[in-house]
Motif scaffolding. Sequence first.
Motif, PDB file in Angstrom:
ATOM      1  N   THR A  86     -16.239  -7.596  42.170  1.00  0.00           N
ATOM      2  CA  THR A  86     -15.274  -6.934  41.295  1.00  0.00           C
ATOM      3  C   THR A  86     -15.163  -7.691  39.981  1.00  0.00           C
ATOM      4  O   THR A  86     -15.199  -8.923  39.938  1.00  0.00           O
ATOM      5  N   VAL A  87     -15.046  -6.914  38.924  1.00  0.00           N
ATOM      6  CA  VAL A  87     -14.950  -7.456  37.566  1.00  0.00           C
ATOM      7  C   VAL A  87     -13.608  -7.028  36.995  1.00  0.00           C
ATOM      8  O   VAL A  87     -13.227  -5.857  37.103  1.00  0.00           O
ATOM      9  N   ASN A  88     -12.877  -7.959  36.384  1.00  0.00           N
ATOM     10  CA  ASN A  88     -11.560  -7.624  35.835  1.00  0.00           C
ATOM     11  C   ASN A  88     -11.693  -7.039  34.418  1.00  0.00           C
ATOM     12  O   ASN A  88     -12.792  -6.906  33.882  1.00  0.00           O
ATOM     13  N   ARG A  89     -10.584  -6.709  33.823  1.00  0.00           N
ATOM     14  CA  ARG A  89     -10.571  -6.079  32.494  1.00  0.00           C
ATOM     15  C   ARG A  89     -11.110  -6.994  31.403  1.00  0.00           C
ATOM     16  O   ARG A  89     -11.508  -6.532  30.344  1.00  0.00           O
ATOM     17  N   LYS A  90     -11.126  -8.278  31.650  1.00  0.00           N
ATOM     18  CA  LYS A  90     -11.659  -9.229  30.665  1.00  0.00           C
ATOM     19  C   LYS A  90     -13.160  -9.443  30.829  1.00  0.00           C
ATOM     20  O   LYS A  90     -13.754 -10.257  30.138  1.00  0.00           O
ATOM     21  N   GLY A  91     -13.766  -8.726  31.798  1.00  0.00           N
ATOM     22  CA  GLY A  91     -15.210  -8.846  32.016  1.00  0.00           C
ATOM     23  C   GLY A  91     -15.610 -10.028  32.865  1.00  0.00           C
ATOM     24  O   GLY A  91     -16.783 -10.399  32.921  1.00  0.00           O
ATOM     25  N   ARG A  92     -14.642 -10.615  33.586  1.00  0.00           N
ATOM     26  CA  ARG A  92     -14.921 -11.759  34.451  1.00  0.00           C
ATOM     27  C   ARG A  92     -14.925 -11.330  35.909  1.00  0.00           C
ATOM     28  O   ARG A  92     -14.149 -10.473  36.319  1.00  0.00           O
ATOM     29  N   ILE A  93     -15.759 -11.939  36.685  1.00  0.00           N
ATOM     30  CA  ILE A  93     -15.832 -11.655  38.114  1.00  0.00           C
ATOM     31  C   ILE A  93     -14.626 -12.281  38.800  1.00  0.00           C
ATOM     32  O   ILE A  93     -14.394 -13.488  38.679  1.00  0.00           O
ATOM     33  N   ASP A  94     -13.844 -11.440  39.470  1.00  0.00           N
ATOM     34  CA  ASP A  94     -12.642 -11.955  40.125  1.00  0.00           C
ATOM     35  C   ASP A  94     -12.616 -11.688  41.626  1.00  0.00           C
ATOM     36  O   ASP A  94     -11.642 -11.997  42.297  1.00  0.00           O
ATOM     37  N   GLY A  95     -13.688 -11.128  42.173  1.00  0.00           N
ATOM     38  CA  GLY A  95     -13.734 -10.893  43.609  1.00  0.00           C
ATOM     39  C   GLY A  95     -15.155 -10.741  44.108  1.00  0.00           C
ATOM     40  O   GLY A  95     -16.001 -10.147  43.437  1.00  0.00           O
ATOM     41  N   VAL A  96     -15.420 -11.325  45.257  1.00  0.00           N
ATOM     42  CA  VAL A  96     -16.724 -11.214  45.930  1.00  0.00           C
ATOM     43  C   VAL A  96     -16.405 -11.086  47.412  1.00  0.00           C
ATOM     44  O   VAL A  96     -15.849 -11.997  48.014  1.00  0.00           O
ATOM     45  N   TYR A  97     -16.731  -9.922  47.990  1.00  0.00           N
ATOM     46  CA  TYR A  97     -16.381  -9.684  49.381  1.00  0.00           C
ATOM     47  C   TYR A  97     -17.332  -8.662  50.007  1.00  0.00           C
ATOM     48  O   TYR A  97     -18.087  -7.992  49.308  1.00  0.00           O
TER      49      TYR A  97
END
Length: 99
Positions: A86-97
């Motif tokens: 998952t990528v947040n609104r800032k373009g950073r990866i914030d989840g791996v599942y």
Amino acid sequence: MVFGIATILAGCLGRGAPGAAEAEVTRGTASPMLFVERCAAENWRPDLLGRPESAAHKADLPAGHRILHPGSVMQQDYDALRLNVTVNRKGRIDGVYCG
């Protein structure tokens, strides 16, 4: 009368649900093998979390992976072998599942 009600309430407050004490003692003691992620997400997290989305595109992610953005439409089927990033609104990866 007030004393009688206080006594009854005190007796009720001291009792938990049946098995509550046992649940507290055993919580967190499950075998780690019960929580193994079949898609190996735990191996990808250190390399991806907090990094820009481009890191996911450059990585050799397993076939069938998904990169999900806020508000994106996705199928609701669960696949224990599929890696989700998952990528947040800032373009950073914030989840791996897995899923």
